[in-house]
Scaffold this motif. Structure first.
Motif, PDB file in Angstrom:
ATOM      1  N   LYS A 140       2.982  -6.914  -7.139  1.00 38.45           N
ATOM      2  CA  LYS A 140       3.030  -7.132  -5.602  1.00 38.45           C
ATOM      3  C   LYS A 140       1.995  -6.146  -5.032  1.00 38.45           C
ATOM      4  O   LYS A 140       1.099  -6.313  -4.124  1.00 38.45           O
ATOM      5  CB  LYS A 140       4.249  -7.342  -4.635  1.00 38.45           C
ATOM      6  CG  LYS A 140       4.071  -7.340  -3.474  1.00 38.45           C
ATOM      7  CD  LYS A 140       4.895  -7.684  -2.629  1.00 38.45           C
ATOM      8  CE  LYS A 140       5.090  -7.997  -1.168  1.00 38.45           C
ATOM      9  NZ  LYS A 140       6.241  -8.262  -0.413  1.00 38.45           N
ATOM     10  N   GLY A 141       2.541  -4.721  -5.387  1.00 36.42           N
ATOM     11  CA  GLY A 141       1.534  -3.587  -5.149  1.00 36.42           C
ATOM     12  C   GLY A 141      -0.031  -3.757  -5.482  1.00 36.42           C
ATOM     13  O   GLY A 141      -0.771  -3.581  -4.523  1.00 36.42           O
ATOM     14  N   GLU A 142      -0.175  -3.959  -6.546  1.00 34.84           N
ATOM     15  CA  GLU A 142      -1.670  -4.205  -6.967  1.00 34.84           C
ATOM     16  C   GLU A 142      -2.380  -5.269  -6.204  1.00 34.84           C
ATOM     17  O   GLU A 142      -3.575  -4.993  -5.793  1.00 34.84           O
ATOM     18  CB  GLU A 142      -1.721  -4.419  -8.414  1.00 34.84           C
ATOM     19  CG  GLU A 142      -1.408  -3.216  -9.359  1.00 34.84           C
ATOM     20  CD  GLU A 142      -1.600  -3.497 -10.718  1.00 34.84           C
ATOM     21  OE1 GLU A 142      -2.866  -4.000 -11.306  1.00 34.84           O
ATOM     22  OE2 GLU A 142      -0.842  -3.057 -11.747  1.00 34.84           O
ATOM     23  N   ALA A 143      -1.612  -6.292  -6.154  1.00 34.98           N
ATOM     24  CA  ALA A 143      -2.230  -7.420  -5.242  1.00 34.98           C
ATOM     25  C   ALA A 143      -2.637  -6.888  -3.786  1.00 34.98           C
ATOM     26  O   ALA A 143      -3.914  -7.383  -3.306  1.00 34.98           O
ATOM     27  CB  ALA A 143      -1.210  -8.582  -5.497  1.00 34.98           C
ATOM     28  N   ASP A 199      -0.117   0.983   2.718  1.00 33.69           N
ATOM     29  CA  ASP A 199       1.009   1.447   2.855  1.00 33.69           C
ATOM     30  C   ASP A 199       2.130   0.628   2.152  1.00 33.69           C
ATOM     31  O   ASP A 199       2.841   1.562   1.539  1.00 33.69           O
ATOM     32  CB  ASP A 199       1.403   1.487   4.441  1.00 33.69           C
ATOM     33  CG  ASP A 199       0.662   2.586   5.203  1.00 33.69           C
ATOM     34  OD1 ASP A 199       0.278   3.465   4.707  1.00 33.69           O
ATOM     35  OD2 ASP A 199       0.683   2.472   6.695  1.00 33.69           O
ATOM     36  N   ALA A 200       1.942  -0.435   2.157  1.00 34.99           N
ATOM     37  CA  ALA A 200       3.231  -1.566   1.464  1.00 34.99           C
ATOM     38  C   ALA A 200       2.742  -1.299  -0.015  1.00 34.99           C
ATOM     39  O   ALA A 200       3.822  -1.010  -0.864  1.00 34.99           O
ATOM     40  CB  ALA A 200       2.993  -2.981   2.054  1.00 34.99           C
ATOM     41  N   ALA A 201       1.684  -1.148  -0.628  1.00 33.57           N
ATOM     42  CA  ALA A 201       1.507  -1.072  -1.995  1.00 33.57           C
ATOM     43  C   ALA A 201       1.857   0.175  -2.248  1.00 33.57           C
ATOM     44  O   ALA A 201       2.495   0.424  -3.386  1.00 33.57           O
ATOM     45  CB  ALA A 201       0.013  -1.174  -2.195  1.00 33.57           C
ATOM     46  N   ASP A 209       5.715   2.840 -10.759  1.00 33.21           N
ATOM     47  CA  ASP A 209       4.258   2.712 -11.649  1.00 33.21           C
ATOM     48  C   ASP A 209       4.512   3.740 -12.810  1.00 33.21           C
ATOM     49  O   ASP A 209       4.873   4.823 -12.700  1.00 33.21           O
ATOM     50  CB  ASP A 209       3.084   3.185 -10.602  1.00 33.21           C
ATOM     51  CG  ASP A 209       1.906   2.996 -11.352  1.00 33.21           C
ATOM     52  OD1 ASP A 209       1.545   2.915 -12.623  1.00 33.21           O
ATOM     53  OD2 ASP A 209       0.862   2.589 -10.786  1.00 33.21           O
ATOM     54  N   PRO A 210       4.332   3.170 -14.037  1.00 33.39           N
ATOM     55  CA  PRO A 210       4.613   3.773 -15.160  1.00 33.39           C
ATOM     56  C   PRO A 210       3.836   5.057 -15.162  1.00 33.39           C
ATOM     57  O   PRO A 210       3.850   6.055 -15.882  1.00 33.39           O
ATOM     58  CB  PRO A 210       3.836   2.920 -16.337  1.00 33.39           C
ATOM     59  CG  PRO A 210       4.080   1.754 -15.639  1.00 33.39           C
ATOM     60  CD  PRO A 210       3.847   1.887 -14.231  1.00 33.39           C
ATOM     61  N   ILE A 211       2.453   5.195 -14.497  1.00 34.27           N
ATOM     62  CA  ILE A 211       1.593   6.423 -14.259  1.00 34.27           C
ATOM     63  C   ILE A 211       2.233   7.508 -13.673  1.00 34.27           C
ATOM     64  O   ILE A 211       1.916   8.774 -13.801  1.00 34.27           O
ATOM     65  CB  ILE A 211       0.146   5.896 -13.389  1.00 34.27           C
ATOM     66  CG1 ILE A 211      -0.924   7.031 -13.874  1.00 34.27           C
ATOM     67  CG2 ILE A 211       0.397   5.923 -12.062  1.00 34.27           C
ATOM     68  CD1 ILE A 211      -2.117   6.369 -13.382  1.00 34.27           C
ATOM     69  N   ARG A 242      -6.498   0.332 -13.373  1.00 27.86           N
ATOM     70  CA  ARG A 242      -6.055  -1.006 -12.412  1.00 27.86           C
ATOM     71  C   ARG A 242      -5.947  -0.095 -11.247  1.00 27.86           C
ATOM     72  O   ARG A 242      -5.780   1.223 -11.140  1.00 27.86           O
ATOM     73  CB  ARG A 242      -4.598  -1.374 -12.778  1.00 27.86           C
ATOM     74  CG  ARG A 242      -4.479  -1.907 -14.337  1.00 27.86           C
ATOM     75  CD  ARG A 242      -3.165  -2.437 -14.702  1.00 27.86           C
ATOM     76  NE  ARG A 242      -2.873  -3.588 -13.923  1.00 27.86           N
ATOM     77  CZ  ARG A 242      -3.011  -4.813 -14.733  1.00 27.86           C
ATOM     78  NH1 ARG A 242      -3.521  -4.863 -16.038  1.00 27.86           N
ATOM     79  NH2 ARG A 242      -2.472  -5.798 -13.933  1.00 27.86           N
ATOM     80  N   LEU A 243      -5.653  -0.675  -9.991  1.00 26.63           N
ATOM     81  CA  LEU A 243      -5.266  -0.178  -8.708  1.00 26.63           C
ATOM     82  C   LEU A 243      -3.930   0.190  -8.875  1.00 26.63           C
ATOM     83  O   LEU A 243      -2.795  -0.355  -8.041  1.00 26.63           O
ATOM     84  CB  LEU A 243      -5.423  -1.145  -7.653  1.00 26.63           C
ATOM     85  CG  LEU A 243      -7.124  -1.266  -7.392  1.00 26.63           C
ATOM     86  CD1 LEU A 243      -7.426  -2.352  -5.964  1.00 26.63           C
ATOM     87  CD2 LEU A 243      -7.874   0.160  -7.087  1.00 26.63           C
ATOM     88  N   ASN A 244      -3.650   1.659  -9.299  1.00 28.73           N
ATOM     89  CA  ASN A 244      -2.277   2.213  -9.753  1.00 28.73           C
ATOM     90  C   ASN A 244      -2.173   2.921  -8.463  1.00 28.73           C
ATOM     91  O   ASN A 244      -2.430   2.890  -7.331  1.00 28.73           O
ATOM     92  CB  ASN A 244      -2.234   3.121 -10.859  1.00 28.73           C
ATOM     93  CG  ASN A 244      -3.459   4.071 -10.890  1.00 28.73           C
ATOM     94  OD1 ASN A 244      -3.330   5.074 -10.066  1.00 28.73           O
ATOM     95  ND2 ASN A 244      -4.532   3.765 -11.400  1.00 28.73           N
TER      96      ASN A 244
END
Length: 500
Positions: A140-143, A199-201, A209-211, A242-244
């Motif tokens: 959801k965060g990446e979307a 903000d939500a992401a 996030d594993p990063i 990715r958009l991490n």
């Protein structure tokens, strides 16, 4: 709002109007989407599909990376005088029929990505219970981040001048899957939707996030095939493409920097998020991202991949580099040794800096068959350990944002000096004592061009700063920026925001 009706559905209704049973038939598109989003893997695949869409030739696989938008910034020469469309594009003649089709296709493809992630977002909350681990928050965060990223470039390209955006409705911010025409909103509301998604992401990925847990070396598969990766699930690998979480912070810094043109107070947030990315450390205390430097260039990593915060994987990048920038490539820059009063590379990279600047050395070489032009080697690949990715967000931009947002000369010099030390840029005496802010502005503009050449950011930088002419040392006559150049017309016909 006007409803867009599928001619196929309309025909079916007419053909079977004598039988009510057709009303019970589930549309094929709906069935397909229900099947896709019935499993966690389906959501993963849909998210991967959105990233693949971003590699369209009309967007970040061409036009918005090294293609059309770089001609719009005059970063490439139109080699053939007979190429009417490219000449029209370079001269901001957006009424040319071919040029309009190019620009309309870019607009449409940006919204296609939006439609794809909206398909994910409209279903994911209802299916939250079936996700394992942190995958609900990550997907959801990446979307949400992808929706914001693509909308932001719609705003930067087709929106108004940011220093005078006006109050009226401009562009649609699409947050649902629909056949209906979306009512455009004004500049401030559009920008707020972008920030709300980001903000939500950020909130979703901050603790998931594993990063934030592993180093990039641990998240990327090892070169030794006998050594298993740290994470068994490949969905967690390669977070830097990715958009991490940190990409969300970097994008927020970019957005706030753009919005600071209207409201200088936004520089505080731009600097805040840029600093968070610069300061990011892994569990061993090492920087997660670092600026590209001479050792990277020597090793053949011309893309300086250590500073990629987000990127797109392009498996055939070496072939693209050869066909696009190589000996017979379609994109070229005029001879940098010709002193003819134009904005060529001799002005962009002064002679005094060429022995040390890593963006210059071995990056620009003569064509053999046509030495009037030079080739650009940024995307060339080394035989061992190639970097098959194109950057969407770089750490270098965060340093430039910190430099531009600094309130005082000393702080600005500290940020820019740290950047210069890694890039091999002479900066021994700081900004000019008299008129240091003007000197900073000129250097910032030049660095965005030098650092992000063929990455689609020059045009947006010129538009944000309302660059009318380039600094005198570049010979201003080469480039003229006007609202007519910067405000790209959106399509005359509204698009369909539905995604099957």
């Amino acid at each position: 709002m006007k409803k867009l009706i599928s001619t196929t559905i309309l025909f079916s209704a007419l053909a079977f109007s004598s039988c009510n049973k057709y009303l019970d038939v589930t549309p094929q598109a709906q069935t397909t989407k229900d099947q896709i989003f019935s499993t966690e893997k389906g959501f993963r695949d849909a998210l991967t599909g959105a990233y693949i869409q971003m590699k369209s030739n009309n967007t970040y696989g061409g036009s918005l990376m090294w293609g059309n938008i770089e001609f719009m910034a005059r970063n490439w020469d139109v080699v053939s005088a007979n190429n009417v469309a490219l000449n029209s594009l370079a001269n901001a003649n957006y009424t040319d029929a071919v040029v309009r089709s190019w620009l309309d296709n870019t607009y449409a493809d940006l919204y296609k990505v939006v439609a794809s992630v909206n398909s994910i977002l409209e279903r994911i909350d209802a299916q939250k219970g079936m996700f394992t681990g942190n995958n609900y928050s990550l997907i959801k965060g990446e979307a949400l981040a992808l929706r914001a990223f693509n909308h932001f470039d719609v705003l930067r390209m087709y929106g108004p001048m940011p220093d005078n955006p006006g109050q009226g409705p401009l562009l649609p911010y699409v947050r649902e899957v629909t056949h209906e025409v979306i009512t455009p909103v004004g500049y401030a509301e559009f920008a707020q939707h972008i920030l709300s998604d980001l903000d939500a992401a950020e909130a979703l990925m901050k603790d998931t996030d594993p990063i934030r847990t592993y180093s990039l070396a641990e998240l990327n598969p090892p070169t030794n095939i006998n050594t298993p990766p740290v994470v068994a699930d490949n969905f967690y690998m390669y977070r830097q493409i990715r958009l991490n979480y940190y990409a969300v912070l970097a994008l927020k810094a970019r957005v706030y920097m753009y919005l600071s043109t209207t409201d200088p107070a936004n520089k505080v947030n731009a600097a805040k998020y840029a600093q968070m990315v610069v300061d990011a450390r892994d569990h061993s205390g090492l920087p997660i991202f670092r600026l590209g430097r001479e050792s990277d260039r020597v090793s053949g990593d011309y893309l300086m991949s250590s500073e990629h915060i987000a990127a797109l994987s392009v498996y055939n990048l070496d072939a693209i580099a050869s066909g696009t920038f190589g000996e017979l490539g379609s994109l070229a820059r005029s001879d940098f040794n010709v002193q003819d009063g134009f904005y060529f590379l001799n002005n962009l990279f002064p002679v005094a800096e060429r022995t040390s600047d890593v963006r210059w050395k071995e990056m620009w070489v003569y064509r053999v068959n046509n030495p009037s032009y030079v080739m650009y080697r940024k995307f060339n690949q080394r035989a061992s350990n190639p970097v098959l990715q194109v950057p969407l967000l770089r750490l270098s931009e965060m340093y430039l944002i910190l430099t531009e947002c600094a309130a005082g000369k000393e702080d600005a010099e500290a940020a820019y000096g740290a950047y210069c030390n890694e890039k091999g840029i002479p900066f021994p005496t700081g900004f000019n004592a008299s008129g240091w802010e003007a000197d900073r502005r000129n250097k910032i503009i030049r660095e965005y061009v030098r650092e992000l050449y063929a990455e689609g950011q020059t045009f947006f930088t010129y538009k944000r700063l309302n660059v009318n002419t380039l600094p005198a040392s570049w010979t201003a006559a080469y480039y003229t920026g006007t609202a007519a150049r910067y405000v790209v017309p959106k399509p005359d016909r509204e698009i369909n925001y539905h995604n099957n």
